[in-house]
Design an enzyme around this catalytic site. Sequence first.
Site, mmCIF file in Angstrom:
data_model
loop_
_atom_site.group_PDB
_atom_site.id
_atom_site.type_symbol
_atom_site.label_atom_id
_atom_site.label_comp_id
_atom_site.label_asym_id
_atom_site.label_seq_id
_atom_site.Cartn_x
_atom_site.Cartn_y
_atom_site.Cartn_z
ATOM 1 C CG ASP A 32 -2.233 0.761 0.953
ATOM 2 O OD1 ASP A 32 -2.168 1.918 0.500
ATOM 3 O OD2 ASP A 32 -3.305 0.177 1.177
ATOM 4 C CE1 TYR A 147 -13.786 3.637 -6.977
ATOM 5 C CE2 TYR A 147 -16.072 2.990 -6.654
ATOM 6 C CZ TYR A 147 -14.731 2.789 -6.414
ATOM 7 O OH TYR A 147 -14.316 1.744 -5.624
ATOM 8 C CE LYS A 151 -13.140 0.152 -8.178
ATOM 9 N NZ LYS A 151 -11.918 -0.577 -7.728
ATOM 10 C CG ASN A 176 -22.805 1.287 -0.317
ATOM 11 O OD1 ASN A 176 -22.146 2.293 -0.473
ATOM 12 N ND2 ASN A 176 -23.892 1.016 -1.037
ATOM 13 C CE LYS A 190 -17.152 2.948 -0.017
ATOM 14 N NZ LYS A 190 -17.283 1.711 -0.801
ATOM 15 C CE LYS A 198 -22.793 13.563 9.058
ATOM 16 N NZ LYS A 198 -23.664 13.972 7.935
ATOM 17 N NE ARG A 218 -26.583 4.398 -2.543
ATOM 18 C CZ ARG A 218 -27.447 5.179 -3.181
ATOM 19 N NH1 ARG A 218 -28.699 4.774 -3.358
ATOM 20 N NH2 ARG A 218 -27.074 6.364 -3.636
ATOM 21 N NE ARG A 281 -25.607 1.573 -7.212
ATOM 22 C CZ ARG A 281 -24.669 2.414 -6.757
ATOM 23 N NH1 ARG A 281 -24.328 2.396 -5.496
ATOM 24 N NH2 ARG A 281 -24.084 3.257 -7.587
#
Length: 323
Positions: A32, A147, A151, A176, A190, A198, A218, A281
């Site tokens: 990495d 993005y 991909k 996700n 995410k 939060k 989602r 989705r």
Amino acid sequence: MKRALVNGAGGFIGGHLVKKLKKEGYWVRGVDINQHQFSTSEADEFLLLDLREEENCKKALSVDHGTFDEVYQLAADMGGLGFIHSAETQIMHNNILINTHMTHNAATFGVPRYFFSSSVCVYRDMQPGEPEMHEFEAIPAKPNNEYGWEKLYSELMAIAYSKKSDMKVRIARFQNCYGPEGEWHGGREKAPAAICRKIAEANDGGEIEVWGDGSAIRSYTYVADMIEGIYLLMHSDLEGPVNIGCPQYVSVNELVETVCEIAGKNVHTKSIDGPVGVHSRNFSNARIYSIGWKAKYSLKDGIAETYPWIKAQVEKNSAAGRK
């Protein structure tokens, strides 16, 4: 002993994947551009390399006495919606370089098995209640962000190299993914991590801000389920892209309610302007189900594991700020 290379081992999913491979008895090299920020890598060897440079891809792939048995390509410049919608050129430039050099050199080095981490961002915008979308329906293509385009191109490139070499390519389209030891603040987190943070920061009866009206739908996949899907897919005979995701679909408002339940708080939401992404989705998991994978964690189960970890990070960060 099998040898595996994990690119992106300093990241969230890559870090968990290293742990899985070590449990399975592999010798693992992690690569990495940064060390893992939340834990010490369990890789046998960890190299700090910028994989946008082709020579660094060659260094990552070079190993004594032959080649790696498996290469897992998860290295990418990415984050949550806020980052994806504000760093389009950065994402496309950096990730195309990484994937071009790594895919080409893995095939050149004679790697037998190559895994590429893609995303359901390759699909078009969907409306709630639409029939499940299958992998082949990503083309004709209409991703709603750059993005997704990056991909999709990288998928096609990996498939092309598999046709021209003996390298078996496996491609997962992630939904996700969330869990402990992932980004939880700073702009790249995410939705599940952001909401957990939060609510951890809010007082009981307080208010948090949410982009949009909270109706976007989602699927959120817990990291342990994702890792198991990656491992099973890599060792399967499934060619072409494969969706991996929890079949439980929820709105952002329902995500907030779930986190509140786990946190034991009553928190109100305030809608503000911000990137919302697609409306909905809904993807078929039939291909990954065919090799015995199914999500074991419901959203509530996964948040029960994730929220306490993020709450601890918030408290640690707050304590450090007071010193």
